[in-house]
Scaffold this motif. Structure first.
Motif: not given
Lengths: 111, 115
Positions: A32, A36, A38, A42-44, A46, A89, A93, A99, A101-102
């Motif tokens: 998967y 994301y 961001q 703020k938060g990331p 989708l 990002f 997963n 997850l 993340f990069g």
């Protein structure tokens, strides 16, 4: 160690241009691959996601290209707009695992 | 419909102190994950809670602990704070068996500064 390597670290694109962000992964069990977006403070959120059974997924101006054999995937933003200026990002997963993340790409779209 | 709510939004603590951060998941979600995001970096997974139990844990020391309540809300506790714990702490919620379809919903985070 499960890693997702992301490049470039920052990107400047002119309005109307194409933004391309690349990611490479090591763990072949990943199944998967979301992207994301961001904004500062703020938060990331989708943006778009893909499973390895397809090579491309498009949603509006956003396209994920996936190369399973190379263990790489990329985000293409067509007709980039100043409102797209944000940090992007990639992540990956498998199953119910968390997850990974990069490191992120800071995109600036200049008017 | 409210998304993920985190409190407080900002916090300043002194080295050695303890801190508790709180998260209310998106309505309908049953799983809460916590991430630490250092400035200019991607989020790093701390742990995940489902059915009030820690189900997965990232590479973080035991100073980091958590809890999930029957209403699915969650707390992140950090003991003996270090300067290096300064970061944005993100809470993400999901529906356990649909995370790969619906994704994770992140809150806006708690900015923790340790001085």
């Amino acid at each position: 160690q499960q890693q997702v390597k992301q490049s470039p670290q920052s990107l400047i694109v002119q309005k109307g241009g194409i933004s391309i962000i690349n990611c490479a992964y090591e763990n072949t069990a990943f199944d998967y691959f979301p992207w994301y977006q961001q904004f500062p403070g703020k938060g990331p959120a989708l943006l778009i996601a893909i499973r390895p059974d397809v090579s491309e997924k498009k949603e509006g101006r956003f396209t994920i290209s996936f190369n399973k054999s190379a263990k790489q995937f990329s985000l293409h933003i067509m007709d980039s707009q100043p409102g797209d200026s944000a940090t992007y990002f990639c992540a990956a997963n498998t199953g119910r695992r968390a997850l990974t993340f990069g490191s992120g790409t800071r995109l600036q779209v200049q008017p | 419909d409210a998304g993920v709510t985190q409190s407080p939004t900002h916090l300043i603590k002194t080295r050695g102190q303890q801190v508790t951060l709180r998260c209310s998941p998106k309505s309908g979600h049953d799983t809460v994950s916590w991430y630490q995001q250092a400035l200019g970096q991607g989020p790093q997974f701390i742990f995940q809670y489902y059915e009030e139990e820690e189900r997965q844990r990232g590479n973080f020391p035991d100073r980091f602990s958590g809890h999930q309540f029957p209403n699915y809300s969650s707390e992140l506790n950090v003991n003996a704070l270090l300067l290096g714990d300064s970061a944005l702490y993100l809470c993400a919620s999901s529906l356990r068996d649909r995370a790969f379809v619906d994704g994770y919903t992140f809150g806006s985070g708690t900015r923790l500064t340790v001085v």
